[in-house]
Design an enzyme around this catalytic site. Sequence first.
Site, mmCIF file in Angstrom:
data_model
loop_
_atom_site.group_PDB
_atom_site.id
_atom_site.type_symbol
_atom_site.label_atom_id
_atom_site.label_comp_id
_atom_site.label_asym_id
_atom_site.label_seq_id
_atom_site.Cartn_x
_atom_site.Cartn_y
_atom_site.Cartn_z
ATOM 1 N N GLU A 20 0.816 -1.212 0.000
ATOM 2 C CA GLU A 20 0.000 0.000 0.000
ATOM 3 C C GLU A 20 0.860 1.277 0.000
ATOM 4 O OE1 GLU A 20 -3.758 -0.268 2.435
ATOM 5 O OE2 GLU A 20 -2.637 -1.907 3.341
ATOM 6 N N SER A 148 -6.587 -2.415 1.622
ATOM 7 C CA SER A 148 -6.938 -1.796 0.333
ATOM 8 C C SER A 148 -7.493 -2.793 -0.670
ATOM 9 C CB SER A 148 -5.731 -1.062 -0.264
ATOM 10 O OG SER A 148 -5.374 0.046 0.519
ATOM 11 N N TYR A 214 -9.456 4.140 -4.916
ATOM 12 C CA TYR A 214 -8.437 5.172 -5.058
ATOM 13 C C TYR A 214 -8.331 5.811 -6.436
ATOM 14 C CZ TYR A 214 -6.959 2.976 -0.718
ATOM 15 O OH TYR A 214 -6.931 2.466 0.558
ATOM 16 N N ARG A 253 -11.466 3.325 11.516
ATOM 17 C CA ARG A 253 -12.645 3.141 10.671
ATOM 18 C C ARG A 253 -13.047 1.675 10.695
ATOM 19 N NH1 ARG A 253 -10.854 3.440 5.475
ATOM 20 N NH2 ARG A 253 -11.754 1.427 4.941
ATOM 21 N N ASP A 255 -15.564 -1.176 8.712
ATOM 22 C CA ASP A 255 -16.339 -1.447 7.502
ATOM 23 C C ASP A 255 -17.379 -2.524 7.780
ATOM 24 O OD1 ASP A 255 -14.696 0.381 6.218
ATOM 25 O OD2 ASP A 255 -13.309 -1.162 5.517
ATOM 26 N N GLU A 268 -14.235 -5.524 8.666
ATOM 27 C CA GLU A 268 -12.870 -5.316 9.134
ATOM 28 C C GLU A 268 -12.736 -3.970 9.815
ATOM 29 O OE1 GLU A 268 -9.706 -4.086 6.120
ATOM 30 O OE2 GLU A 268 -11.067 -5.253 4.861
ATOM 31 N N ASN A 270 -9.956 -0.681 10.487
ATOM 32 C CA ASN A 270 -8.773 -0.018 9.946
ATOM 33 C C ASN A 270 -8.213 0.914 11.019
ATOM 34 O OD1 ASN A 270 -8.989 -0.588 6.771
ATOM 35 N ND2 ASN A 270 -11.032 -0.245 7.598
ATOM 36 N N GLY A 274 -6.913 5.620 5.247
ATOM 37 C CA GLY A 274 -6.394 6.525 4.228
ATOM 38 C C GLY A 274 -6.796 7.964 4.474
#
Length: 309
Positions: A20, A148, A214, A253, A255, A268, A270, A274
């Site tokens: 990443e 990602s 992205y 974060r 998800d 998951e 984070n 990002g």
Amino acid sequence: MRQAQDFGRVAVLFGGRSAERDVSLKSGAAVLAALQRSGVDAFGYDPADGGLVGLEALAPDRVFIALHGRGGEDGTLQGALELLGIPYTGSGVLASALGMDKQRTKQVWQAVGLPTPEAVMLDDDADWGEVVARLELPLIVKPVHEGSTLGISIVDDRNTLEAAYREAVRFDARVMAERYIRGEEYTVSLLGQRVLPAIRVEVPSGFYDYEAKYLSNDTRYHLPCGLDTEQEAALGELCRQAFEAVGGEGWGRVDVMRDAEGRFWLIEVNTSPGMTDHSLVPQSAAHAGIGFDELVLRILATTLERSRV
């Protein structure tokens, strides 16, 4: 808000050697620019260039971690900074390591009774028919220690399952298959003790992969997310519990998928999200009235507000 001088000399860590790296370079550049606009004495540093020795020689007062993936988000860097005695943003060693390990994150959530899709580990000797029988199709194959959506595949046909495994194992020796939740995708950001507004992610292809995250301008981010007040509050509370269950701190974060019956499923966590122009945390913060520069300062301020023992 804190004054810029309160932070001292700040190193923004970005780049690194993970898969990443490119995303991290963009996140770090955005964070560094925001700090400098706010008058913070900040500089960028790529651990791939000088390692920890180079960072220690620069003697920062604190570190803003804008690294993603292994080597920056998985607890190794956090442990090194602990030994160096340098305060840093985000979660500590344990939560960072757990958050980067999808299998063990799932096991923690299951242990405390939080909803997450069933999964099985795969290897070269896996019985593909048994995997399909247990999880049913479609299912998702993913590297355990990657982010990602790198190396992730949706499998609709039993005959493509092994190929999906071979693709995932290119990124990580540990690979899992997970029951696929068909429905709406949400993401919830957390900033300190605050749960930020949920985002519903809509992708024309139906798969929120690396390009959709992205590169594509076709991905739609719904803010408000479309849930009623009670549903969004329930989603936020679930994500707060999920983040706390792995020991998350500072910001992060979570998800989530919502199935056809309206049930939420944790996918998951984070711990170093990002911070690019396509990223979700800045979008959610902006909807809550927190601009990008203020968001960056608030994240950095968490290094002053807590001590690690």
